[in-house]
Design a protein around this motif. Structure first.
Motif, PDB file in Angstrom:
ATOM      1  N   GLU A 153       0.837  -1.367   0.013  1.00 17.19           N
ATOM      2  CA  GLU A 153      -0.068  -0.030   0.051  1.00 17.19           C
ATOM      3  C   GLU A 153       1.052   1.126  -0.018  1.00 17.19           C
ATOM      4  OE1 GLU A 153       0.317  -1.274   4.244  1.00 17.19           O
ATOM      5  OE2 GLU A 153       0.089  -2.291   2.215  1.00 17.19           O
ATOM      6  N   LYS A 154       2.104   1.285   0.110  1.00 21.67           N
ATOM      7  CA  LYS A 154       3.163   2.249   0.218  1.00 21.67           C
ATOM      8  C   LYS A 154       3.731   2.492  -0.893  1.00 21.67           C
ATOM      9  CE  LYS A 154       3.702   3.006   5.429  1.00 21.67           C
ATOM     10  NZ  LYS A 154       4.695   2.961   6.276  1.00 21.67           N
ATOM     11  N   VAL A 155       3.583   1.765  -1.755  1.00 23.95           N
ATOM     12  CA  VAL A 155       4.271   1.721  -3.338  1.00 23.95           C
ATOM     13  C   VAL A 155       3.540   3.162  -3.866  1.00 23.95           C
ATOM     14  CG1 VAL A 155       4.656   0.553  -5.466  1.00 23.95           C
ATOM     15  CG2 VAL A 155       4.739  -0.816  -3.373  1.00 23.95           C
ATOM     16  N   GLN A 156       4.585   3.966  -4.265  1.00 25.10           N
ATOM     17  CA  GLN A 156       4.213   5.178  -4.674  1.00 25.10           C
ATOM     18  C   GLN A 156       4.394   5.470  -6.299  1.00 25.10           C
ATOM     19  OE1 GLN A 156       6.491   7.890  -2.376  1.00 25.10           O
ATOM     20  NE2 GLN A 156       5.578   7.006  -0.396  1.00 25.10           N
ATOM     21  N   LEU A 157       5.160   4.811  -6.766  1.00 28.38           N
ATOM     22  CA  LEU A 157       5.403   4.865  -8.287  1.00 28.38           C
ATOM     23  C   LEU A 157       5.458   3.530  -8.974  1.00 28.38           C
ATOM     24  CD1 LEU A 157       8.353   7.402  -8.077  1.00 28.38           C
ATOM     25  CD2 LEU A 157       6.021   7.906  -8.752  1.00 28.38           C
ATOM     26  N   GLU A 158       4.373   2.736  -8.651  1.00 28.35           N
ATOM     27  CA  GLU A 158       4.237   1.405  -9.385  1.00 28.35           C
ATOM     28  C   GLU A 158       4.113   1.472 -10.755  1.00 28.35           C
ATOM     29  OE1 GLU A 158       1.422  -2.827  -8.768  1.00 28.35           O
ATOM     30  OE2 GLU A 158       1.112  -0.803  -7.715  1.00 28.35           O
ATOM     31  N   CYS A 159       3.736   2.748 -11.194  1.00 30.31           N
ATOM     32  CA  CYS A 159       3.217   2.741 -12.518  1.00 30.31           C
ATOM     33  C   CYS A 159       4.589   2.951 -13.540  1.00 30.31           C
ATOM     34  CB  CYS A 159       2.665   4.327 -13.156  1.00 30.31           C
ATOM     35  SG  CYS A 159       3.380   5.532 -12.313  1.00 30.31           S
ATOM     36  N   LEU A 160       5.991   2.972 -12.792  1.00 36.06           N
ATOM     37  CA  LEU A 160       7.216   2.929 -13.577  1.00 36.06           C
ATOM     38  C   LEU A 160       7.857   1.600 -13.437  1.00 36.06           C
ATOM     39  CD1 LEU A 160       8.898   6.197 -11.875  1.00 36.06           C
ATOM     40  CD2 LEU A 160       7.491   5.973 -14.111  1.00 36.06           C
ATOM     41  N   ARG A 161       7.308   0.589 -13.085  1.00 33.32           N
ATOM     42  CA  ARG A 161       7.820  -0.594 -12.866  1.00 33.32           C
ATOM     43  C   ARG A 161       7.988  -1.220 -14.265  1.00 33.32           C
ATOM     44  NH1 ARG A 161      10.171  -4.303 -12.923  1.00 33.32           N
ATOM     45  NH2 ARG A 161      10.135  -6.391 -11.848  1.00 33.32           N
ATOM     46  N   GLU A 162       7.191  -1.030 -15.190  1.00 26.66           N
ATOM     47  CA  GLU A 162       7.417  -1.722 -16.602  1.00 26.66           C
ATOM     48  C   GLU A 162       8.727  -0.791 -16.994  1.00 26.66           C
ATOM     49  OE1 GLU A 162       4.402   1.298 -19.281  1.00 26.66           O
ATOM     50  OE2 GLU A 162       3.708  -0.528 -18.428  1.00 26.66           O
ATOM     51  N   ASP A 163       9.122   0.100 -16.925  1.00 29.82           N
ATOM     52  CA  ASP A 163      10.334   0.643 -17.290  1.00 29.82           C
ATOM     53  C   ASP A 163      11.646   0.182 -16.873  1.00 29.82           C
ATOM     54  OD1 ASP A 163       8.530   2.148 -18.810  1.00 29.82           O
ATOM     55  OD2 ASP A 163       9.065   4.016 -17.816  1.00 29.82           O
ATOM     56  N   VAL A 164      11.492  -0.565 -15.808  1.00 24.18           N
ATOM     57  CA  VAL A 164      12.768  -1.122 -14.945  1.00 24.18           C
ATOM     58  C   VAL A 164      12.608  -2.614 -15.276  1.00 24.18           C
ATOM     59  CG1 VAL A 164      13.749  -1.369 -12.800  1.00 24.18           C
ATOM     60  CG2 VAL A 164      12.384   0.817 -13.606  1.00 24.18           C
ATOM     61  N   GLU A 165      13.735  -3.184 -15.932  1.00 24.43           N
ATOM     62  CA  GLU A 165      13.827  -4.597 -16.023  1.00 24.43           C
ATOM     63  C   GLU A 165      14.648  -5.348 -14.739  1.00 24.43           C
ATOM     64  OE1 GLU A 165      15.198  -5.655 -19.762  1.00 24.43           O
ATOM     65  OE2 GLU A 165      14.026  -4.293 -21.084  1.00 24.43           O
ATOM     66  N   MET A 166      14.242  -6.588 -14.548  1.00 21.17           N
ATOM     67  CA  MET A 166      14.951  -7.222 -13.642  1.00 21.17           C
ATOM     68  C   MET A 166      16.418  -7.684 -14.367  1.00 21.17           C
ATOM     69  SD  MET A 166      15.170  -8.526 -10.529  1.00 21.17           S
ATOM     70  CE  MET A 166      13.265  -8.673  -9.925  1.00 21.17           C
ATOM     71  N   PRO A 167      17.499  -7.351 -13.552  1.00 18.26           N
ATOM     72  CA  PRO A 167      18.868  -7.746 -14.342  1.00 18.26           C
ATOM     73  C   PRO A 167      18.793  -9.573 -14.370  1.00 18.26           C
ATOM     74  CG  PRO A 167      19.410  -6.048 -12.549  1.00 18.26           C
ATOM     75  CD  PRO A 167      17.631  -6.397 -12.241  1.00 18.26           C
ATOM     76  N   PRO A 168      19.105  -9.884 -15.271  1.00 15.85           N
ATOM     77  CA  PRO A 168      19.024 -11.594 -15.638  1.00 15.85           C
ATOM     78  C   PRO A 168      19.847 -12.280 -14.259  1.00 15.85           C
ATOM     79  CG  PRO A 168      20.386 -10.431 -17.078  1.00 15.85           C
ATOM     80  CD  PRO A 168      19.979  -9.435 -16.395  1.00 15.85           C
ATOM     81  N   PHE A 169      20.556 -11.693 -13.664  1.00 12.01           N
ATOM     82  CA  PHE A 169      21.419 -12.362 -12.684  1.00 12.01           C
ATOM     83  C   PHE A 169      20.635 -12.369 -11.123  1.00 12.01           C
ATOM     84  CE2 PHE A 169      23.455  -8.276 -13.224  1.00 12.01           C
ATOM     85  CZ  PHE A 169      23.478  -7.842 -11.734  1.00 12.01           C
ATOM     86  N   LEU A 170      19.759 -11.557 -10.987  1.00 10.11           N
ATOM     87  CA  LEU A 170      18.979 -11.284  -9.839  1.00 10.11           C
ATOM     88  C   LEU A 170      17.330 -12.225 -10.004  1.00 10.11           C
ATOM     89  CD1 LEU A 170      19.279  -7.677  -8.568  1.00 10.11           C
ATOM     90  CD2 LEU A 170      20.439  -9.760  -8.076  1.00 10.11           C
TER      91      LEU A 170
END
Length: 529
Positions: A153-170
């Protein structure tokens, strides 16, 4: 990216990678070392890398995509430094679009050659906890959640999540949070460590200096008290350190490593590593936090055991530091054990025959004379000393006033008696003690009961342990029979040595609390009432 270091050769060194590692490589070869690692160009394929850059219309993109979101900003009157202690900054809510407006104004002012948009623009924030509207010297978006698995509920910028990719090693890791870090002007974070592994990714701009220290450098950074709200932060002002108040800080640079990060780079900061980050104007970064395998694998019922083991380990290290073991090894009297006269016992020779030193044993005779003289000076400072059996020191009739004479010393360099004991090799010291037992029994009694300080007790008992490794069981038994036979109350002698050792260890424990936990206390009072 560029790297500089002033750390000692034996300290863990930051690793540099031009190629993004696979998940298997990261898990098996990088993460377990708990050493920082830089991955050049790691995130250049992110949508955020191409779309968020302020120089290429990124601020318009962010305003359109997330401008309606409400975010929390840090407001500091000590800018450009943002200290982690909540007493030194405010957390204020404002629309993300308002912050983007500040950034745009600053970008325009930079193009116009002005020093700061703060002097030319008058924006107002929402009401602070002081009840007043204030214009900040600087505001900083720090740790604004894009993802938080523990508090969605405290996530304020969830709308930016699609612009950030998970590094493959994580990809195999359970990420606890992803956060945005964005500054409108130059900024510095105070020196601190994180309780999680951290991957800091530079989307745009430059981290002009990321300075890192290993956890072992903690004593030189003077951490805040472990019970405080900002316990993971250092108390030092590294620009203008007060060496009078923080003398250990003079050595902090010896443990530091520095890296400059540019857009597209990523830095792995293992848990517990202190770091201070300088960011140039309009720098945008995203970080990933996840729990280390070690912390994830800890069982609650083992916490107290691990705490005691780690404290014991740190106390032992601190005791060695108090003795300055590495620097004094070469200063011991006649460091070559085999060259010391009459220190090894020939077969069939009784220890009682060694109780009288011969004139040829110059090193031991000199040490004996000096030791007797030091004891006399401590007990009877106004009387002349002749190191002969006729001048044996009388300690009968000891009263409580004599107990006050016992020195409360913990550093080897401050105690001439302990230093003399330390400089003698164990077998040479055995000869000296046997001679004292035969010729100066009351002086030996005064040494143990009245003169020996905590550091002296630690040194002497360590010498006994070394001695035990060099002689047989029968000789060992005979030696201690002669040594303790001097005392009217042998239990009192043993207690004096054990109490001194425990006092020395207690001081080391206090030092550990100070250096690693930022805790100071009066040792005469219990820690818990």
């Amino acid at each position: 990216m560029s790297l500089s270091s002033s750390s000692a050769a034996s300290l863990p060194r930051m690793r540099m990678f031009d190629k993004i590692p696979s998940a298997e490589e990261f898990i098996s070869e990088i993460e377990p070392l708990n050493v920082p690692a830089v991955f050049s160009g790691c995130i250049k394929n992110w949508k955020a890398f191409s779309q968020w850059n302020p120089s290429n219309g990124g601020l318009d993109y962010l305003q359109e995509k997330a401008g309606s979101s409400t975010v929390e900003a840090m407001l500091s009157q000590q800018a450009p430094v943002f200290y982690g202690d909540i007493r030194s900054h405010e957390r204020v809510s404002l629309p993300f679009s308002t912050f983007i407006g500040y950034c745009k104004d600053n970008l325009c002012d930079r193009c116009d050659g002005e020093d700061s948009f703060l002097e030319s623009k008058k924006h107002t924030l929402t009401e602070s906890h002081t009840g007043q509207f204030e214009f900040p010297e600087q505001i900083y978006l720090a740790q604004v959640p894009i993802l938080n698995i523990e508090c969605t509920e405290k996530v304020q910028l969830e709308c930016l999540r699609e612009d950030v990719e998970m590094p493959p090693f994580l990809e195999s890791k359970t990420i606890s949070s992803i956060n945005l870090w964005m500054n409108s002007a130059q900024s510095r974070s105070s020196t601190h460590y994180d309780p999680h592994h951290n991957l800091l990714c530079i989307v745009s701009g430059c981290k002009q200096a990321v300075v890192l220290w290993p956890p072992s450098a903690c004593p030189f950074l003077y951490p805040r008290p472990i019970y405080g709200e900002a316990s993971n932060h250092s108390t030092l002002d590294l620009d203008e350190p007060n060496f009078c108040a923080h003398p250990r800080a003079e050595h902090s640079d010896e443990y530091s490593q520095k890296i400059i990060l540019h857009g597209g780079d990523a830095l792995f900061i293992p848990e517990g590593w202190y770091h201070q980050v300088d960011s140039e104007t309009l720098t945008i970064a995203v970080n990933f936090w996840w729990r280390s395998d070690m912390m994830s694998g800890l069982s609650d019922h083992m916490d107290s055991y691990y705490l005691r083991r780690i404290l014991r380990r740190l106390i032992d290290k601190e005791m060695n530091q108090l003795l300055h073991l590495p620097s004094l090894v070469d200063d011991k009297i006649d460091g070559n054990q085999s060259d010391q006269p009459n220190t090894r016992v020939p077969g069939g020779v009784q220890l009682r025959q060694m109780s009288v030193l011969h004139e040829t044993d110059q090193l031991a005779v000199s040490a004996l004379q000096k030791l007797v003289s030091l004891v006399h000076e401590r007990v009877n400072p106004n009387q002349p000393v002749n190191s002969t059996p006729a001048n044996n020191l009388a300690v009968e009739g000891k009263d409580e006033s004599n107990e006050i004479m016992k020195p409360d010393l913990f550093n080897l360099k401050d105690d001439p008696v302990a230093l003399l004991l330390w400089t003698l090799q164990p077998l040479a010291l055995r000869c000296v003690l046997l001679a004292m037992a035969h010729n100066f029994p009351r002086t030996l009694e005064a040494l143990i009961l009245l003169v020996l300080s905590p550091v002296g007790a630690e040194v002497l008992t360590r010498k006994f342990e070394e001695m035990d490794q060099l002689i047989g069981e029968e000789d060992r038994s005979q030696f201690f029979q002669i040594f303790y036979g001097v005392f009217d109350n042998q239990i009192a002698a043993m207690d004096a040595l054990l109490n001194g050792k425990e006092s020395f260890a207690r001081q080391a424990f206090k030092n550990v609390l100070d250096q690693y936990l930022g805790v100071h206390f009066d040792g005469s009072k219990p820690l818990v009432k």
